[in-house]
Design an enzyme around this catalytic site. Structure first.
Site, PDB file in Angstrom:
ATOM      1  N   LYS A  92      38.633  63.181  62.245  1.00 37.92           N
ATOM      2  CA  LYS A  92      38.258  61.961  62.957  1.00 37.92           C
ATOM      3  C   LYS A  92      37.711  62.392  64.233  1.00 37.92           C
ATOM      4  O   LYS A  92      36.722  61.992  64.595  1.00 37.92           O
ATOM      5  CB  LYS A  92      39.372  60.973  62.873  1.00 37.92           C
ATOM      6  CG  LYS A  92      39.133  59.931  63.825  1.00 37.92           C
ATOM      7  CD  LYS A  92      40.242  58.865  63.965  1.00 37.92           C
ATOM      8  CE  LYS A  92      41.154  59.250  65.286  1.00 37.92           C
ATOM      9  NZ  LYS A  92      40.866  59.115  66.543  1.00 37.92           N
ATOM     10  N   ASP A 145      43.204  53.194  70.723  1.00 41.18           N
ATOM     11  CA  ASP A 145      44.471  52.829  70.631  1.00 41.18           C
ATOM     12  C   ASP A 145      44.924  52.621  72.252  1.00 41.18           C
ATOM     13  O   ASP A 145      44.459  53.165  73.254  1.00 41.18           O
ATOM     14  CB  ASP A 145      45.331  53.995  70.393  1.00 41.18           C
ATOM     15  CG  ASP A 145      45.014  54.327  68.866  1.00 41.18           C
ATOM     16  OD1 ASP A 145      45.173  53.500  68.125  1.00 41.18           O
ATOM     17  OD2 ASP A 145      44.688  55.565  68.245  1.00 41.18           O
ATOM     18  N   ASP A 155      48.446  63.984  69.780  1.00 37.36           N
ATOM     19  CA  ASP A 155      48.677  63.308  68.469  1.00 37.36           C
ATOM     20  C   ASP A 155      49.640  63.654  67.515  1.00 37.36           C
ATOM     21  O   ASP A 155      50.059  62.894  66.600  1.00 37.36           O
ATOM     22  CB  ASP A 155      47.154  63.578  67.879  1.00 37.36           C
ATOM     23  CG  ASP A 155      46.029  62.736  68.823  1.00 37.36           C
ATOM     24  OD1 ASP A 155      46.482  61.961  69.727  1.00 37.36           O
ATOM     25  OD2 ASP A 155      44.963  63.301  68.713  1.00 37.36           O
TER      26      ASP A 155
END
Ligand code: EPU
Length: 426
Positions: A28, A123, A314
């Protein structure tokens, strides 16, 4: 945090040992920037190994609004046509949906000297400023105003090469300066540049388009600008997603088993793999990926997140979930996003013993987690809750799965194919 909604729900129950093979999709955090790079030159592009995730759909909507034609010619391939009719105004409703919308800033100001962009969404980990993006581009001659509607930028003539030193190796700022610098007049040097594999992937694509970039993979990038007219379209394959790879490894860590994670690139996740090994996992390189085994309870370790090549922020929700059932106590320190501990109350619903003090989480491992209803607060935390749910006794329901869909290509199907007891309802 939102309460459960009527959208799809992921339901999982205690699983394991896992077995079989899983193939990791494209990243992504690479593909979204590669898509933005197609603004730099007219022509027909083909991007291969594109993950089927909603962030790609959101980026598609944004780039189509700017004037590109984009078509998915098969499940994993995008055809992008830039016919030169670009309007450098990114509508708020589209830019607000993803953080990567900020990546149109560099190509638009670099090529057209003009950009209007709503402040990017994504986010919610607390403040996510873009001051380094703007000051780097300003050093190259751009001017920006921050208005109620977002950022308005302009430049007179071509941007000029400059020496730019980042106070922090920001991924997004490195990418924006890179994309502006490849078509600037003169040489740009970015010192303390981010070194993530996704930046290497962007450099590879920009080079195929005609850019001159030295120092790829190091913290000093030297870009010799070329005339925008000399840049051309290309065919490019997106690098593998190291966070999705880490997720399948974490599933084996928590449920036990033996799996092959195909297309995982060990050289892109060395520090993480060392940590996984410290916890007791066996991870061996094979021809096209990694062979992963775990047959005993993990041992706790301490972990701190850092820019690449450190352990990425992440990965952290996965590590916290793994520590929740490991033997001993582990301290996890978050050094990038102060607000990135919001999922901990969800893991606590599964019985995890975790306390947070500032940017540290203290995780005391329990023998078992217990199924519960939880809400995914963001992409990576959502995936960690799924993995924890597979290991928890009884049944776990994960709501707000649209967050997971933003970054994971068929997480449920892939885990089910490994023997996970998991379904998506609705
Ligand atoms: N920062 C600033 N000023 C700036 C830019 C960044 O203060 O001008 C700060 C941020 O506030 C943050 C830190 O620097 O605290 C990291 O920001 P960075 O620019 O490095 O990250 P990003 O480009 O916004 C990308 C990924 C994130 C990933 C980070 C760090 C994308 C679309 N997002 O964000 O991925 O966590 O790098 O590796 O590439 C995810 O995929 O779930 C995700 C959040």
């Amino acid at each position: 945090m939102s309460s459960p909604t009527s959208e799809s729900v992921i339901v999982c129950s205690q699983s394991g040992p896992l077995s079989g093979k899983v193939t990791v999709p494209g990243a992504k955090n690479s593909v979204l920037k590669l898509m933005a790079a197609t603004l730099l030159a007219d022509g027909v592009y083909e991007l291969r190994n594109v993950p089927d995730i909603t962030d790609v759909d959101y980026m598609t909507d944004l780039l189509v609004a700017l004037g590109l034609d984009i078509e998915r010619i098969d499940r994993y391939c995008l055809r992008i046509v830039n016919s030169g009719r670009i309007s450098p105004v990114a509508p708020f409703a589209l830019a607000d949906r993803i953080r990567a919308s900020v990546n149109v800033l560099g190509p638009l100001i670099g090529r057209f000297g003009d950009v209007q962009l709503a402040l990017p969404g994504g986010d919610d980990f607390g403040g996510r400023p873009i001051d380094m993006h703007l000051s780097g581009l300003e050093a190259m001659g751009a001017q920006f105003d921050i208005t109620e509607d977002g950022v308005v930028g302009r430049a007179t003539g071509r941007l000029k090469g400059a020496d730019i030193t980042f106070a922090f190796p920001s991924v997004g700022a490195t990418e924006n300066i890179l994309m502006a610098a490849v078509v600037a007049d003169g040489v740009t040097t970015i010192s303390n540049a981010a070194r993530e594999p996704e930046i290497g992937d962007l450099c590879a694509m920009l080079r195929s388009m005609g850019a001159h970039i030295d120092g790829v993979g190091t913290s000093t990038l030297v870009i010799r600008g070329v005339s925008p007219a000399s840049m051309q379209s290309c065919v490019h394959e997106v690098v593998s997603d190291r966070v999705q790879a880490a997720t399948y490894i974490a599933a084996v860590a928590m449920c036990g088993g033996d799996i092959d994670v195909l297309r995982a690139v060990p050289g892109h996740m060395e520090m993480l793999l060392t940590r996984y090994a410290d916890m007791g996992m066996s991870i061996l390189p094979i021809d096209d990926g990694l062979r992963v085994s775990c047959h005993q309870r993990l041992s706790s370790v301490d972990v701190a997140t850092l820019p690449y090549p450190g352990i990425a922020t992440d990965y952290k929700p996965l590590l916290v979930a793994m520590l929740a059932t490991a033997d001993g106590t582990g301290i996890v320190t978050e050094n990038l996003y102060p607000g990135r501990f919001r999922y901990i109350e969800e893991l606590q619903k599964l019985g995890a013993d975790i306390s947070v003090d500032g940017h540290h989480a203290v995780v005391r491992g329990r023998e078992h987690l217990v199924g519960a209803t939880v809400v995914a607060p963001d992409i990576r935390a959502g995936a960690a809750l799924v993995v924890a749910g597979l290991a928890a006794q009884g049944m776990t329901e994960i709501h707000d799965v649209h967050h997971i869909d933003r970054g994971y290509d068929n997480l449920v199907g892939r885990l089910a194919s490994l023997g996970g007891s998991i379904n998506r309802i609705g």
